[in-house]
Design a protein around this motif. Structure first.
Motif, PDB file in Angstrom:
ATOM      1  N   SER A 162       0.827  -1.158  -0.066  1.00 13.26           N
ATOM      2  CA  SER A 162       0.045   0.007   0.044  1.00 13.26           C
ATOM      3  C   SER A 162       0.942   1.207   0.048  1.00 13.26           C
ATOM      4  O   SER A 162       0.581   2.215  -0.763  1.00 13.26           O
ATOM      5  CB  SER A 162      -0.894  -0.035   1.373  1.00 13.26           C
ATOM      6  N   LEU A 163       1.812   1.280   0.734  1.00 13.03           N
ATOM      7  CA  LEU A 163       2.838   2.473   0.998  1.00 13.03           C
ATOM      8  C   LEU A 163       3.679   2.614  -0.450  1.00 13.03           C
ATOM      9  O   LEU A 163       3.737   3.755  -0.967  1.00 13.03           O
ATOM     10  CB  LEU A 163       3.666   2.591   2.080  1.00 13.03           C
ATOM     11  N   ARG A 164       4.082   1.526  -1.121  1.00 11.72           N
ATOM     12  CA  ARG A 164       4.801   1.467  -2.385  1.00 11.72           C
ATOM     13  C   ARG A 164       3.758   2.133  -3.402  1.00 11.72           C
ATOM     14  O   ARG A 164       4.440   3.160  -4.012  1.00 11.72           O
ATOM     15  CB  ARG A 164       5.191   0.163  -2.822  1.00 11.72           C
ATOM     16  N   LYS A 165       2.633   2.142  -3.518  1.00 13.65           N
ATOM     17  CA  LYS A 165       1.794   2.404  -4.455  1.00 13.65           C
ATOM     18  C   LYS A 165       1.592   3.907  -4.315  1.00 13.65           C
ATOM     19  O   LYS A 165       1.792   4.696  -5.003  1.00 13.65           O
ATOM     20  CB  LYS A 165       0.240   1.768  -4.623  1.00 13.65           C
ATOM     21  N   GLU A 166       1.429   4.393  -2.912  1.00 14.31           N
ATOM     22  CA  GLU A 166       1.555   5.843  -2.702  1.00 14.31           C
ATOM     23  C   GLU A 166       2.745   6.606  -3.016  1.00 14.31           C
ATOM     24  O   GLU A 166       2.624   7.988  -3.622  1.00 14.31           O
ATOM     25  CB  GLU A 166       1.356   5.962  -1.175  1.00 14.31           C
TER      26      GLU A 166
ATOM     27  N   ASP B 115      13.148  -0.159  -8.994  1.00 13.42           N
ATOM     28  CA  ASP B 115      14.538  -0.608  -8.653  1.00 13.42           C
ATOM     29  C   ASP B 115      14.487  -1.549  -7.494  1.00 13.42           C
ATOM     30  O   ASP B 115      15.203  -2.768  -7.344  1.00 13.42           O
ATOM     31  CB  ASP B 115      15.222   0.467  -8.640  1.00 13.42           C
ATOM     32  N   LEU B 116      13.642  -1.230  -6.516  1.00  8.39           N
ATOM     33  CA  LEU B 116      13.539  -2.034  -5.308  1.00  8.39           C
ATOM     34  C   LEU B 116      12.842  -3.534  -5.576  1.00  8.39           C
ATOM     35  O   LEU B 116      13.151  -4.405  -5.094  1.00  8.39           O
ATOM     36  CB  LEU B 116      12.666  -1.144  -4.226  1.00  8.39           C
ATOM     37  N   GLU B 117      11.970  -3.426  -6.527  1.00 11.51           N
ATOM     38  CA  GLU B 117      11.204  -4.525  -6.786  1.00 11.51           C
ATOM     39  C   GLU B 117      12.029  -5.445  -7.510  1.00 11.51           C
ATOM     40  O   GLU B 117      11.978  -6.632  -7.211  1.00 11.51           O
ATOM     41  CB  GLU B 117      10.054  -4.149  -7.488  1.00 11.51           C
ATOM     42  N   VAL B 118      12.639  -4.951  -8.365  1.00 12.61           N
ATOM     43  CA  VAL B 118      13.611  -5.726  -9.293  1.00 12.61           C
ATOM     44  C   VAL B 118      14.543  -6.654  -8.377  1.00 12.61           C
ATOM     45  O   VAL B 118      14.928  -7.800  -8.539  1.00 12.61           O
ATOM     46  CB  VAL B 118      14.368  -4.957 -10.433  1.00 12.61           C
ATOM     47  N   ALA B 119      15.272  -5.696  -7.488  1.00  4.27           N
ATOM     48  CA  ALA B 119      16.088  -6.369  -6.527  1.00  4.27           C
ATOM     49  C   ALA B 119      15.674  -7.287  -5.537  1.00  4.27           C
ATOM     50  O   ALA B 119      16.352  -8.386  -5.241  1.00  4.27           O
ATOM     51  CB  ALA B 119      16.795  -5.094  -5.720  1.00  4.27           C
ATOM     52  N   GLU B 120      14.459  -7.216  -5.156  1.00  2.00           N
ATOM     53  CA  GLU B 120      13.766  -8.303  -4.006  1.00  2.00           C
ATOM     54  C   GLU B 120      13.460  -9.550  -5.028  1.00  2.00           C
ATOM     55  O   GLU B 120      13.745 -10.525  -4.525  1.00  2.00           O
ATOM     56  CB  GLU B 120      12.207  -7.499  -3.805  1.00  2.00           C
ATOM     57  N   ALA B 121      13.206  -9.388  -6.361  1.00  2.00           N
ATOM     58  CA  ALA B 121      12.774 -10.474  -7.145  1.00  2.00           C
ATOM     59  C   ALA B 121      14.220 -11.115  -7.308  1.00  2.00           C
ATOM     60  O   ALA B 121      14.128 -12.474  -7.374  1.00  2.00           O
ATOM     61  CB  ALA B 121      12.336 -10.029  -8.395  1.00  2.00           C
ATOM     62  N   GLU B 122      15.200 -10.523  -7.612  1.00  2.00           N
ATOM     63  CA  GLU B 122      16.501 -11.332  -7.805  1.00  2.00           C
ATOM     64  C   GLU B 122      16.805 -11.946  -6.135  1.00  2.00           C
ATOM     65  O   GLU B 122      17.384 -12.983  -6.633  1.00  2.00           O
ATOM     66  CB  GLU B 122      17.455 -10.007  -8.192  1.00  2.00           C
ATOM     67  N   LEU B 123      16.481 -11.416  -5.402  1.00  2.00           N
ATOM     68  CA  LEU B 123      16.834 -11.950  -4.233  1.00  2.00           C
ATOM     69  C   LEU B 123      16.015 -13.474  -3.921  1.00  2.00           C
ATOM     70  O   LEU B 123      16.569 -14.556  -3.408  1.00  2.00           O
ATOM     71  CB  LEU B 123      16.832 -11.183  -2.828  1.00  2.00           C
TER      72      LEU B 123
ATOM     73  N   THR C  62      21.788  -2.724  -4.091  1.00  2.00           N
ATOM     74  CA  THR C  62      20.829  -1.966  -4.825  1.00  2.00           C
ATOM     75  C   THR C  62      19.709  -1.754  -3.803  1.00  2.00           C
ATOM     76  O   THR C  62      19.321  -0.291  -3.863  1.00  2.00           O
ATOM     77  CB  THR C  62      20.252  -2.636  -6.009  1.00  2.00           C
ATOM     78  N   ILE C  63      19.114  -2.623  -2.984  1.00  2.00           N
ATOM     79  CA  ILE C  63      18.222  -2.183  -1.822  1.00  2.00           C
ATOM     80  C   ILE C  63      18.702  -1.159  -0.950  1.00  2.00           C
ATOM     81  O   ILE C  63      18.202  -0.333  -0.663  1.00  2.00           O
ATOM     82  CB  ILE C  63      17.823  -3.713  -0.957  1.00  2.00           C
ATOM     83  N   ASP C  64      19.947  -1.347  -0.423  1.00  2.00           N
ATOM     84  CA  ASP C  64      20.621  -0.468   0.430  1.00  2.00           C
ATOM     85  C   ASP C  64      20.439   1.014  -0.118  1.00  2.00           C
ATOM     86  O   ASP C  64      20.376   1.840   0.594  1.00  2.00           O
ATOM     87  CB  ASP C  64      22.162  -0.919   1.014  1.00  2.00           C
ATOM     88  N   GLU C  65      20.839   1.029  -1.499  1.00  2.00           N
ATOM     89  CA  GLU C  65      20.907   2.359  -2.148  1.00  2.00           C
ATOM     90  C   GLU C  65      19.643   2.934  -2.055  1.00  2.00           C
ATOM     91  O   GLU C  65      19.457   4.198  -2.050  1.00  2.00           O
ATOM     92  CB  GLU C  65      21.637   2.239  -3.516  1.00  2.00           C
ATOM     93  N   VAL C  66      18.547   2.175  -2.435  1.00  2.00           N
ATOM     94  CA  VAL C  66      17.309   2.967  -2.687  1.00  2.00           C
ATOM     95  C   VAL C  66      16.894   3.460  -1.213  1.00  2.00           C
ATOM     96  O   VAL C  66      16.142   4.417  -0.889  1.00  2.00           O
ATOM     97  CB  VAL C  66      16.172   1.797  -3.126  1.00  2.00           C
ATOM     98  N   ILE C  67      17.195   2.514  -0.198  1.00  2.00           N
ATOM     99  CA  ILE C  67      16.502   3.118   1.266  1.00  2.00           C
ATOM    100  C   ILE C  67      17.495   4.261   1.580  1.00  2.00           C
ATOM    101  O   ILE C  67      16.898   5.264   2.277  1.00  2.00           O
ATOM    102  CB  ILE C  67      16.856   1.883   2.110  1.00  2.00           C
ATOM    103  N   LEU C  68      18.741   4.161   1.229  1.00  2.00           N
ATOM    104  CA  LEU C  68      19.485   5.572   1.503  1.00  2.00           C
ATOM    105  C   LEU C  68      19.009   6.515   0.936  1.00  2.00           C
ATOM    106  O   LEU C  68      18.834   7.833   1.635  1.00  2.00           O
ATOM    107  CB  LEU C  68      21.041   5.128   1.357  1.00  2.00           C
TER     108      LEU C  68
END
Length: 588
Positions: free
Chosen positions: A508-512, A526-534, A575-581
């Protein structure tokens, strides 16, 4: 018998003949030597010579010695025509002699240096008269020899100075009368000397006078004088460079660069300089920046007093730059439609200084072509469309009467050269920009993301990562037998339920966040692609371990694939760390 008798008689006769011959030769040499001495004595008195010498001590340390020599035919003299005259200075003063000049009335005479006077202790000079002087017609003839010395003065104490000078003129003739005057710098006092002077006043200067009836030829005695002064400066002007820049419109910008060393014991806090008359926009600076100046206009020049940033003491040097502008109507003459003459006279205005090296650099306008000059050109540098000329003099003094008379050609169309070039470049650049220009894409207005939304998303996402990490730790413990499977199953079910609830909130927060702007949408992607890769890497690792346990692959292949999957997982986590940062930076 007769031969023996003849031989015995011949030896005494031969000895007598040799003795007589030797006596005759000695007598002849004695006679000719006496005759030569008589000739020399006669030559030394062949003319009647009177000399008036005036020595001036200039502020800065230069010593100008002016000899006015008056000659006439002596009563018994045979010399009645002269085309040259020999003068000299003692060899001990040669190293201090900067220049020698000779004058006949208002015109200059040629002075040839290093002429032998037959004495090793005398440095000789030959004064050449342009026309032969007939003493029968003119009776007396006067000319002037000017010697300019440097380095004769030395500081004795803080305010006391001493200098040594040739006491008499050094001539090849005997001098019948000799008058000496030593003029000290203004405000000098307490003079003393090695000869009995008579002290008189000449304006604000002291004059020391001395006379002598006769002076022998080739005199080389020296004398000394001391005086005290609180204002006298003892300077060594090592170099002066005057740079004259003429632009395409005839404007003249000048910069005078000095390198001066203080030779006096007393520190110097202010220097007096001179620039050409009608100079404007006068400023001074040293290597650290601008300096305070006081300007006073005179009839032939402009006095510039420069206050130094700090006093410079004995042996220390200072570098100064004086900049100013000159009116073109006074210094630049037009000759036809393309002829120009740059005139500046004199080139040195500091009359009391000796400049060890004087450089005059003239930068002509772009497109100008040098034609001729009054002085000898030291160098001519051509750079693209511009010419730079350099004239160099050594030991320059006020008596050199150095002047600049430089002629060049300059086409009137060159004045518009640079504006035309810049206009062409600007037009080309503008055309290129217009050609490459594309219609702008419509921009989506950026709506700022609520801070609480971002903060909540980051918080929940970090919690999700911790839960996943805990599950992975428990799985490793189960494989190693450190955690019972029953306890593992209970804890895993609890963590997965919590993970499921977090994932719903994160979706829900992602869509917002994605709806705010394209930039945030790209971050979420980018976050979604990195999660799928994991997830893919995790599944691949489980299959790899299962195949290895079933011995379907070798140890080498297993280790190689394991290393590859770990690298992929590290890239995804990075990639996830970079997006969160980047999201956290939005909160700052």
């Amino acid at each position: 018998m007769s031969r023996l008798l003849l031989g015995s008689v011949g030896r005494p006769c031969l000895t007598g003949i040799l003795s007589v011959t030797l006596a005759i030769l000695v007598a002849a040499f004695t006679f000719f030597g006496s005759a030569t001495s008589l000739v020399e004595a006669y030559d030394q008195n062949a003319l009647e010579v009177h000399v008036n010498r005036i020595i001036r001590v200039e502020d800065g340390g230069a010593v100008a010695m002016n000899d006015t020599i008056t000659i006439s035919r002596s009563v018994n003299g045979t010399v009645n025509r002269l085309s040259r005259f020999l003068v000299g200075v003692p060899r001990s003063f040669e190293k201090n002699l900067a220049r020698i000049y000779a004058y006949d009335g208002s015109s200059g005479l040629e002075a040839v240096r290093n002429v032998s006077l037959g004495r090793a202790d005398i440095c000789g000079f030959e004064i050449i008269f342009p026309n032969e002087v007939n003493l029968d017609e003119v009776e007396t003839y006067s000319f002037t020899v000017l010697y300019v010395f440097s380095g004769l003065l030395n500081p004795e104490t803080l305010m006391e100075f001493r200098f040594e000078f040739p006491q008499y003129p050094t001539l090849e003739y005997e001098i019948q009368s000799y008058n000496l005057t030593v003029v000290l710098p203004p405000k000098a006092k307490e003079p003393a000397g090695s000869i009995p002077f008579n002290e008189t006043a000449e304006g604000d200067s002291l004059a020391l006078k001395y006379s002598e009836g006769a002076v022998s030829a080739f005199a080389k005695d020296s004398a000394w004088v001391t005086f005290s002064s609180a204002d006298f400066k003892l300077l060594d002007v090592r170099e002066m460079t005057r740079r004259i820049v003429v632009d395409e419109w005839g404007n003249i910008a000048v910069s005078d660069r000095y390198y001066i060393i203080n030779r006096a014991t007393l520190a110097v806090s202010r220097l007096s300089l001179r620039v050409p008359r009608n100079a404007t926009s006068i400023s001074a600076q040293d290597i650290y920046g601008s300096l305070k100046v006081e300007v006073a206009e005179a009839s032939s020049h402009v006095d510039v007093k420069v206050s130094l940033r700090e006093d410079f003491k004995k042996g220390k040097g200072v570098k100064l730059l004086i900049t100013y502008s000159l009116p073109s109507e006074l210094y630049l003459e037009y000759d036809g439609w393309d002829g120009y003459t740059l005139t500046m006279e004199p080139l040195t205005y500091n009359n009391w200084w000796i400049v060890r090296r004087l450089n005059v650099v003239v930068v002509l306008p772009e497109g100008a072509e040098f034609q001729s000059s009054s002085g000898d050109l030291s160098s001519l540098e051509r750079n693209a469309f511009q010419e730079t000329l350099t004239f160099t003099e050594h030991n320059a003094t006020e008596f050199d009467e150095l002047s600049l008379d430089l002629r060049y050609k300059y086409g009137v169309l060159w004045a518009s050269f640079r504006p035309t070039v810049w206009t062409g470049l600007l037009t080309s650049l503008l055309g290129t920009l217009l050609y490459m220009r594309r219609p702008p894409k419509p921009t989506v207005p950026t709506v700022p993301v609520p801070v609480e939304t971002l903060r909540d998303f980051i918080k929940k996402y970090e919690e999700k990562r911790r839960i996943i990490q805990n599950i992975e730790v428990m799985e490793r413990q189960v494989r190693r037998g450190k955690l019972p499977r029953r306890r593992y199953k209970v804890r895993r079910d609890s963590l997965e339920r919590r993970l499921s609830r977090l994932q719903k909130d994160l979706d829900s927060l992602r869509k917002e966040v994605e709806s705010v702007s394209r930039r945030y949408s790209e971050l979420m992607r980018d976050l979604e692609v990195a999660e799928a890769e994991l997830e893919t890497v995790k599944a691949s690792l489980e299959r790899l371990r299962a195949r290895y346990r079933r011995r379907e692959i070798s140890s080498g292949a297993y280790n190689r694939l394991l290393e590859e999957y770990n690298r992929r997982r590290e890239r995804a986590e990075s990639t996830i760390d970079e997006v969160i940062l980047r999201l956290e930076e939005e909160l700052r």
